[in-house]
Design a protein around this motif. Structure first.
Motif, PDB file in Angstrom:
ATOM      1  N   ASN A 164      -3.810   1.043   7.515  1.00 11.22           N
ATOM      2  CA  ASN A 164      -2.468   0.470   7.345  1.00 11.22           C
ATOM      3  C   ASN A 164      -1.434   1.353   8.030  1.00 11.22           C
ATOM      4  OD1 ASN A 164      -3.081  -1.813   5.464  1.00 11.22           O
ATOM      5  ND2 ASN A 164      -3.793  -0.125   4.167  1.00 11.22           N
ATOM      6  N   TYR A 165      -0.546   0.709   8.784  1.00 12.35           N
ATOM      7  CA  TYR A 165       0.425   1.437   9.608  1.00 12.35           C
ATOM      8  C   TYR A 165       1.735   0.669   9.591  1.00 12.35           C
ATOM      9  CZ  TYR A 165       2.293   3.599  13.951  1.00 12.35           C
ATOM     10  OH  TYR A 165       3.047   4.257  14.890  1.00 12.35           O
ATOM     11  N   ALA A 166       2.816   1.365   9.294  1.00  8.19           N
ATOM     12  CA  ALA A 166       4.128   0.715   9.281  1.00  8.19           C
ATOM     13  C   ALA A 166       5.161   1.666   9.863  1.00  8.19           C
ATOM     14  CB  ALA A 166       4.526   0.315   7.862  1.00  8.19           C
ATOM     15  N   VAL A 167       6.189   1.083  10.483  1.00  2.66           N
ATOM     16  CA  VAL A 167       7.266   1.853  11.086  1.00  2.66           C
ATOM     17  C   VAL A 167       8.574   1.492  10.394  1.00  2.66           C
ATOM     18  CG1 VAL A 167       8.545   2.351  13.208  1.00  2.66           C
ATOM     19  CG2 VAL A 167       6.074   1.915  13.308  1.00  2.66           C
ATOM     20  N   ASN A 203      -3.552   5.265   5.426  1.00  7.03           N
ATOM     21  CA  ASN A 203      -2.243   4.618   5.277  1.00  7.03           C
ATOM     22  C   ASN A 203      -1.136   5.525   5.791  1.00  7.03           C
ATOM     23  OD1 ASN A 203      -3.687   2.617   3.857  1.00  7.03           O
ATOM     24  ND2 ASN A 203      -3.379   3.693   1.924  1.00  7.03           N
ATOM     25  N   LEU A 204      -0.397   5.045   6.785  1.00  8.47           N
ATOM     26  CA  LEU A 204       0.581   5.902   7.453  1.00  8.47           C
ATOM     27  C   LEU A 204       1.901   5.167   7.649  1.00  8.47           C
ATOM     28  CD1 LEU A 204       0.923   8.674   8.894  1.00  8.47           C
ATOM     29  CD2 LEU A 204       0.279   7.507  11.016  1.00  8.47           C
ATOM     30  N   LEU A 205       2.987   5.889   7.361  1.00 10.92           N
ATOM     31  CA  LEU A 205       4.342   5.380   7.585  1.00 10.92           C
ATOM     32  C   LEU A 205       5.017   6.290   8.602  1.00 10.92           C
ATOM     33  CD1 LEU A 205       6.513   3.298   6.607  1.00 10.92           C
ATOM     34  CD2 LEU A 205       7.281   5.076   5.008  1.00 10.92           C
ATOM     35  N   VAL A 206       5.727   5.692   9.572  1.00  4.67           N
ATOM     36  CA  VAL A 206       6.389   6.462  10.627  1.00  4.67           C
ATOM     37  C   VAL A 206       7.877   6.156  10.625  1.00  4.67           C
ATOM     38  CG1 VAL A 206       6.469   7.018  13.089  1.00  4.67           C
ATOM     39  CG2 VAL A 206       4.290   6.354  12.027  1.00  4.67           C
ATOM     40  N   ILE A 207       8.689   7.204  10.728  1.00  4.02           N
ATOM     41  CA  ILE A 207      10.135   7.066  10.862  1.00  4.02           C
ATOM     42  C   ILE A 207      10.552   7.806  12.128  1.00  4.02           C
ATOM     43  CG2 ILE A 207      10.569   9.096   9.386  1.00  4.02           C
ATOM     44  CD1 ILE A 207      13.164   7.707   8.489  1.00  4.02           C
ATOM     45  N   THR A 208      11.597   7.314  12.795  1.00  7.86           N
ATOM     46  CA  THR A 208      12.039   7.894  14.074  1.00  7.86           C
ATOM     47  C   THR A 208      13.496   8.348  13.955  1.00  7.86           C
ATOM     48  OG1 THR A 208      12.524   5.632  14.833  1.00  7.86           O
ATOM     49  CG2 THR A 208      10.417   6.587  15.490  1.00  7.86           C
ATOM     50  N   PRO A 209      13.741   9.518  13.359  1.00  7.26           N
ATOM     51  CA  PRO A 209      15.102   9.932  13.019  1.00  7.26           C
ATOM     52  C   PRO A 209      15.991  10.328  14.196  1.00  7.26           C
ATOM     53  CG  PRO A 209      13.437  11.099  11.707  1.00  7.26           C
ATOM     54  CD  PRO A 209      12.747  10.454  12.842  1.00  7.26           C
ATOM     55  N   GLU A 259       6.568   2.204  22.040  1.00  5.93           N
ATOM     56  CA  GLU A 259       5.751   3.418  21.974  1.00  5.93           C
ATOM     57  C   GLU A 259       5.228   3.692  20.570  1.00  5.93           C
ATOM     58  OE1 GLU A 259       6.019   8.168  23.128  1.00  5.93           O
ATOM     59  OE2 GLU A 259       7.749   6.858  23.443  1.00  5.93           O
ATOM     60  N   ILE A 260       6.069   3.511  19.555  1.00  5.41           N
ATOM     61  CA  ILE A 260       5.657   3.814  18.183  1.00  5.41           C
ATOM     62  C   ILE A 260       5.089   2.580  17.482  1.00  5.41           C
ATOM     63  CG2 ILE A 260       6.450   4.561  15.910  1.00  5.41           C
ATOM     64  CD1 ILE A 260       6.215   6.795  17.954  1.00  5.41           C
ATOM     65  N   ALA A 261       5.826   1.474  17.479  1.00  3.81           N
ATOM     66  CA  ALA A 261       5.401   0.307  16.705  1.00  3.81           C
ATOM     67  C   ALA A 261       4.189  -0.407  17.304  1.00  3.81           C
ATOM     68  CB  ALA A 261       6.561  -0.676  16.553  1.00  3.81           C
ATOM     69  N   ILE A 262       4.065  -0.403  18.631  1.00  2.00           N
ATOM     70  CA  ILE A 262       2.946  -1.112  19.273  1.00  2.00           C
ATOM     71  C   ILE A 262       1.841  -0.135  19.674  1.00  2.00           C
ATOM     72  CG2 ILE A 262       2.244  -2.543  21.225  1.00  2.00           C
ATOM     73  CD1 ILE A 262       5.031  -3.784  21.217  1.00  2.00           C
ATOM     74  N   ALA A 263       2.149   0.776  20.604  1.00  8.07           N
ATOM     75  CA  ALA A 263       1.121   1.704  21.076  1.00  8.07           C
ATOM     76  C   ALA A 263       0.667   2.654  19.970  1.00  8.07           C
ATOM     77  CB  ALA A 263       1.653   2.497  22.270  1.00  8.07           C
ATOM     78  N   GLY A 264       1.591   3.110  19.146  1.00  8.14           N
ATOM     79  CA  GLY A 264       1.228   4.004  18.052  1.00  8.14           C
ATOM     80  C   GLY A 264       0.295   3.344  17.058  1.00  8.14           C
ATOM     81  N   ARG A 265       0.591   2.097  16.731  1.00  4.66           N
ATOM     82  CA  ARG A 265      -0.284   1.346  15.826  1.00  4.66           C
ATOM     83  C   ARG A 265      -1.694   1.220  16.412  1.00  4.66           C
ATOM     84  NH1 ARG A 265       0.404  -2.440  11.925  1.00  4.66           N
ATOM     85  NH2 ARG A 265       2.665  -2.418  12.238  1.00  4.66           N
ATOM     86  N   GLU A 266      -1.756   0.877  17.700  1.00  6.64           N
ATOM     87  CA  GLU A 266      -3.054   0.713  18.341  1.00  6.64           C
ATOM     88  C   GLU A 266      -3.860   2.012  18.292  1.00  6.64           C
ATOM     89  OE1 GLU A 266      -2.067  -0.636  22.229  1.00  6.64           O
ATOM     90  OE2 GLU A 266      -1.612  -2.693  21.603  1.00  6.64           O
ATOM     91  N   THR A 267      -3.193   3.130  18.526  1.00  9.59           N
ATOM     92  CA  THR A 267      -3.877   4.430  18.491  1.00  9.59           C
ATOM     93  C   THR A 267      -4.411   4.724  17.098  1.00  9.59           C
ATOM     94  OG1 THR A 267      -2.527   5.330  20.291  1.00  9.59           O
ATOM     95  CG2 THR A 267      -3.570   6.918  18.793  1.00  9.59           C
ATOM     96  N   PHE A 268      -3.571   4.546  16.089  1.00  8.49           N
ATOM     97  CA  PHE A 268      -3.962   4.863  14.721  1.00  8.49           C
ATOM     98  C   PHE A 268      -5.108   3.982  14.243  1.00  8.49           C
ATOM     99  CE2 PHE A 268      -3.238   4.530  10.034  1.00  8.49           C
ATOM    100  CZ  PHE A 268      -3.500   5.853   9.712  1.00  8.49           C
ATOM    101  N   LEU A 269      -5.010   2.687  14.476  1.00  9.72           N
ATOM    102  CA  LEU A 269      -6.052   1.774  14.010  1.00  9.72           C
ATOM    103  C   LEU A 269      -7.350   1.954  14.789  1.00  9.72           C
ATOM    104  CD1 LEU A 269      -4.038  -1.545  13.414  1.00  9.72           C
ATOM    105  CD2 LEU A 269      -4.514   0.337  11.826  1.00  9.72           C
ATOM    106  N   TRP A 316       0.854  -1.180   0.000  1.00 10.62           N
ATOM    107  CA  TRP A 316       0.000   0.000   0.000  1.00 10.62           C
ATOM    108  C   TRP A 316       0.892   1.232   0.000  1.00 10.62           C
ATOM    109  CZ3 TRP A 316       1.204   2.592   4.503  1.00 10.62           C
ATOM    110  CH2 TRP A 316       1.686   1.815   5.575  1.00 10.62           C
ATOM    111  N   ARG A 317       0.325   2.362  -0.376  1.00  9.21           N
ATOM    112  CA  ARG A 317       1.118   3.593  -0.471  1.00  9.21           C
ATOM    113  C   ARG A 317       0.751   4.534   0.671  1.00  9.21           C
ATOM    114  NH1 ARG A 317       4.469   6.082  -3.711  1.00  9.21           N
ATOM    115  NH2 ARG A 317       4.495   8.383  -3.836  1.00  9.21           N
ATOM    116  N   PRO A 318       1.735   5.012   1.421  1.00 10.18           N
ATOM    117  CA  PRO A 318       1.436   5.935   2.524  1.00 10.18           C
ATOM    118  C   PRO A 318       0.825   7.245   2.018  1.00 10.18           C
ATOM    119  CG  PRO A 318       3.691   5.091   2.685  1.00 10.18           C
ATOM    120  CD  PRO A 318       3.173   4.698   1.338  1.00 10.18           C
ATOM    121  N   GLN A 319      -0.174   7.692   2.732  1.00 12.49           N
ATOM    122  CA  GLN A 319      -0.745   9.005   2.435  1.00 12.49           C
ATOM    123  C   GLN A 319       0.007  10.107   3.181  1.00 12.49           C
ATOM    124  OE1 GLN A 319      -4.661   7.021   3.476  1.00 12.49           O
ATOM    125  NE2 GLN A 319      -5.394   8.801   2.312  1.00 12.49           N
ATOM    126  N   ARG A 320       0.599   9.737   4.307  1.00 11.66           N
ATOM    127  CA  ARG A 320       1.425  10.648   5.085  1.00 11.66           C
ATOM    128  C   ARG A 320       2.612   9.861   5.656  1.00 11.66           C
ATOM    129  NH1 ARG A 320      -1.760  13.470   3.067  1.00 11.66           N
ATOM    130  NH2 ARG A 320      -2.931  15.254   3.904  1.00 11.66           N
TER     131      ARG A 320
END
Length: 329
Positions: A299-302, A265-271, A283-293, A188-192
């Motif tokens: 769709n959510y990926a880190v 559809n959201l992609l997250v990076i932690t620079p 915090e991001i991969a587990i809790a963040g996914r739960e919040t977004f969904l 899938w393609r991220p919208q943000r």
């Protein structure tokens, strides 16, 4: 000049010895007692830390650590990855550089590794704080601890420090490559795309800390490197503590808002993180996914941190080599 090659000491934040509450409490006590990390008056903060923070936060943090802990090695991912980064750089430099690693809080300590390197005869040492963006709460604490250790040494090494690398082309290129690789693996393609950085109290920036400016510049350069439209990549801040205002926008609130606004559809990076850790994996991969969904996202990926990947190691080697000029060819 010493016959021994120069040494390179990688330093990351640290982690508890185990996900047990007692070990997490001990780690948090050391971390949150640092005057650079918490600038509140000591007498007041002592009561807050020991009467409120440690009793209530330690069990919650222990549960979070347990969700990401590596049972086989008995270590937190941050320590595993930092060790692998050191091992990878040893392969890159061979006998020309003695590569070691330490944790700012917890074990192995900066003091122990500096004394060990000097005992081995390495009198030229490059300290590499693994924080891309400078903050007094991170990079400066490493510098403070290194010089605290040196203050007790009769025979001191010659030192260099790798500076913050938030805008270094090698770092930006590595981040961009990691984002492109992650996107190539999605169906899938991220919208943000969210660039989520560790948070910092707003008062720190008001007092002159350059951290926010460094984060914004990393995002700007990454956006340009990926040729993204302005609205595609958002900068947010995570991991706030207490009731004071921290740098905004907050990551958790942004995840909720985007989902409620129809972003599926959201992609997250932690620079801000050189290695995956509690803040990225839980915090991001587990809790963040739960919040977004939970708020309507689909769709959510880190994007994993650069870690000890070939891309990440090449970037670290470039930065290290630049700061060993004259010591290593």
């Amino acid at each position: 000049m010493s016959a021994k090659p120069p040494a390179l000491l990688l330093v990351n934040l640290g982690s508890p010895d185990s996900p047990q509450t007692a070990d997490v409490r001990r780690y948090l006590r050391e971390f949150l007692s640092d005057r650079r990390v918490i600038e509140a008056p000591r007498a007041i903060w002592w009561f807050v830390l020991h009467g409120i923070i440690l009793p209530f936060r330690s069990p919650r943090s222990a549960k979070a650590y347990a969700s990401i802990w590596d049972a086989d090695s008995g270590e937190a991912p941050l320590k595993q990855i930092t060790r692998r980064q050191a091992e990878g750089l040893r392969e890159v430099f061979g006998d020309a550089v003695r590569v070691d690693w330490a944790m700012r809080y917890g074990q192995p300590s900066i003091a122990a590794r500096l004394h060990a390197l000097m005992a081995e005869g390495h009198e030229r040492i490059v300290i590499f704080p693994l924080y891309p963006q400078y903050s007094a709460t991170t990079t400066a604490t490493v510098v403070d601890e290194v010089f605290r250790v040196l203050a007790g040494m009769r025979h001191q090494p010659t030192l260099r420090f790798v500076p913050p690398y938030y805008d270094h082309p090698a770092y930006i290129d590595a981040l961009a490559e990691s984002v492109q690789a992650a996107m190539a693996g999605l169906d899938w393609r991220p919208q943000r795309i969210i660039a989520s950085y560790h948070g910092l109290p707003k008062t720190c920036v008001e007092k002159g800390d350059p951290y926010e400016r460094h984060c914004m510049e990393t995002s700007r350069l990454l956006k340009a490197r990926l040729n993204l439209p302005d609205e595609m990549l958002l900068t947010t801040f995570q991991s706030r503590l207490g009731r004071a205002e921290w740098l905004q926008p907050y990551t958790d609130e942004t995840l909720r808002r985007l989902a409620e606004e129809g972003v599926e559809n959201l992609l997250v990076i932690t620079p801000a993180f050189a290695a995956d850790c509690l803040e990225t994996l839980e915090e991001i991969a587990i809790a963040g996914r739960e919040t977004f969904l939970a708020h309507g996202g689909e769709n959510y990926a880190v994007v994993p941190c650069l870690n000890a990947t070939p891309t990440g190691l090449a970037m670290l080697a470039t930065l290290a080599r630049e700061n060993m000029c004259g010591w290593v060819s």
